[in-house]
Scaffold this motif. Structure first.
Motif, mmCIF file in Angstrom:
data_model
loop_
_atom_site.group_PDB
_atom_site.id
_atom_site.type_symbol
_atom_site.label_atom_id
_atom_site.label_comp_id
_atom_site.label_asym_id
_atom_site.label_seq_id
_atom_site.Cartn_x
_atom_site.Cartn_y
_atom_site.Cartn_z
ATOM 1 N N TRP A 1 12.318 3.911 -7.517
ATOM 2 C CA TRP A 1 10.862 3.557 -7.288
ATOM 3 C C TRP A 1 9.693 4.180 -7.984
ATOM 4 N N ASN B 1 -4.610 -5.989 4.220
ATOM 5 C CA ASN B 1 -4.092 -4.765 4.776
ATOM 6 C C ASN B 1 -5.370 -4.055 4.942
ATOM 7 N N TRP C 1 3.043 2.535 0.328
ATOM 8 C CA TRP C 1 3.006 1.341 0.776
ATOM 9 C C TRP C 1 3.545 0.207 0.106
ATOM 10 N N HIS D 1 6.131 0.764 -2.022
ATOM 11 C CA HIS D 1 7.617 0.999 -1.745
ATOM 12 C C HIS D 1 8.200 0.348 -0.221
ATOM 13 N N ASP D 2 7.463 0.678 0.652
ATOM 14 C CA ASP D 2 7.701 0.018 2.005
ATOM 15 C C ASP D 2 7.830 -1.410 2.102
ATOM 16 N N LEU D 3 6.937 -1.940 1.354
ATOM 17 C CA LEU D 3 6.561 -3.477 1.519
ATOM 18 C C LEU D 3 7.906 -4.264 0.698
ATOM 19 N N CYS D 4 8.266 -3.543 -0.660
ATOM 20 C CA CYS D 4 9.385 -3.955 -1.302
ATOM 21 C C CYS D 4 10.583 -4.159 -0.613
ATOM 22 N N VAL D 5 10.866 -2.890 0.157
ATOM 23 C CA VAL D 5 12.009 -2.611 1.126
ATOM 24 C C VAL D 5 12.090 -3.583 2.044
ATOM 25 N N SER D 6 10.962 -3.781 2.844
ATOM 26 C CA SER D 6 10.767 -4.559 3.880
ATOM 27 C C SER D 6 10.931 -6.183 3.632
ATOM 28 N N GLU D 7 10.381 -6.590 2.644
ATOM 29 C CA GLU D 7 10.272 -7.953 1.996
ATOM 30 C C GLU D 7 11.555 -8.306 1.132
ATOM 31 N N ASN D 8 12.487 -7.135 0.872
ATOM 32 C CA ASN D 8 13.663 -7.465 -0.040
ATOM 33 C C ASN D 8 13.046 -7.829 -1.261
#
Length: 247
Positions: A227, A126, A167, A169-176
């Motif tokens: 979160w 990143n 970031w 939070h968004d990564l955990c959500v997008s990658e389940n």
């Protein structure tokens, strides 16, 4: 001035106007004025006579290949480049472009970029946060997560800013990912939380109301706590995000 380590190139090396121009190679080391270095790997096996128009962030004309790659290295949004030697055109992309789509046009060469401090297999760079990260499969206890990341010469994720928290939070959500633990520990007096890698006190926190309550010795974030951070017992499990930071 940009330069290439000529020892990494097998053939067709030409010195011109302070640059090293290289052709017919599978990878190309590049360094810029800030002393960042990266390797550009050919995507020739993925692309054949295509011009990719998606995820384009910049385009340059009348530019040499090595200067094109230097533009990518200098632009934090750039992850891959396309170059047309006949037209001397350079196109920067903000993803590692894939072989799908594109317009048929001969002469284009594509390269993916990886900064040299991020050389571990499966790790993703990143460039905005300037970290390399990898998500091992499954959920694990905090001690197991530390050991797994250590096997990759990495640490658990450090969250030291709101941008990093967002970031994560968004990564955990997008990658389940069912939350993750952080690289932090409670000192021997059970009074101060510190960063695991440096031993410095936390300068950024995102504690939930009433936290930390010394319920456990592992800081983490999970979706059912909105979160926000909690200190969890060592037997609890969560996903893992391993991190390598620039030296």
């Amino acid at each position: 001035m940009l330069f290439i380590d000529a020892n990494a190139v097998n053939r067709f090396i030409v010195l011109l106007a302070g640059f090293v121009v290289v052709s017919h190679m599978s990878s190309l080391p590049v360094e810029d004025d800030s002393m960042k270095s990266a390797t550009f790997t050919s995507l020739e096996s993925v692309f054949t006579n295509k011009r990719i128009n998606t995820d384009l962030i910049a385009e340059f004309t009348n530019i040499m290949k090595i200067a094109c790659m230097g533009e990518c290295l200098s632009d934090l949004n750039c992850d891959s480049v396309g170059y047309h030697s006949g037209q001397k055109k350079c196109r920067l992309h903000d993803v590692i472009v894939s072989g799908s789509g594109g317009v048929t046009e001969s002469g284009w060469e594509y390269y993916s970029m990886q900064e040299d401090f991020c050389s571990q297999e499966n790790f993703v760079h990143n460039r905005i946060l300037d970290i390399c990260y990898y998500i091992p499969p499954g959920s694990h206890t905090c001690p197991d997560a530390i050991a797994i990341c250590s096997n990759f010469s990495a640490n658990l994720l450090t969250v030291d800013s709101q941008a990093k928290q967002d970031w994560t939070h968004d990564l955990c959500v997008s990658e389940n990912i069912d939350g993750t633990f952080f690289d932090a520990f409670l000192d021997s007096h059970l009074s101060v939380w510190k960063l695991g890698k440096t031993g410095m006190e936390l300068t950024y926190t995102y504690w939930d109301g009433g936290e930390p309550d010394n319920f456990g010795h592992c800081i983490g974030t999970k979706p059912y706590h909105g979160w926000e951070w909690h200190d969890y017992p060592v037997e609890w499990t969560a996903g893992i995000i391993c991190e390598i930071r620039r030296p």
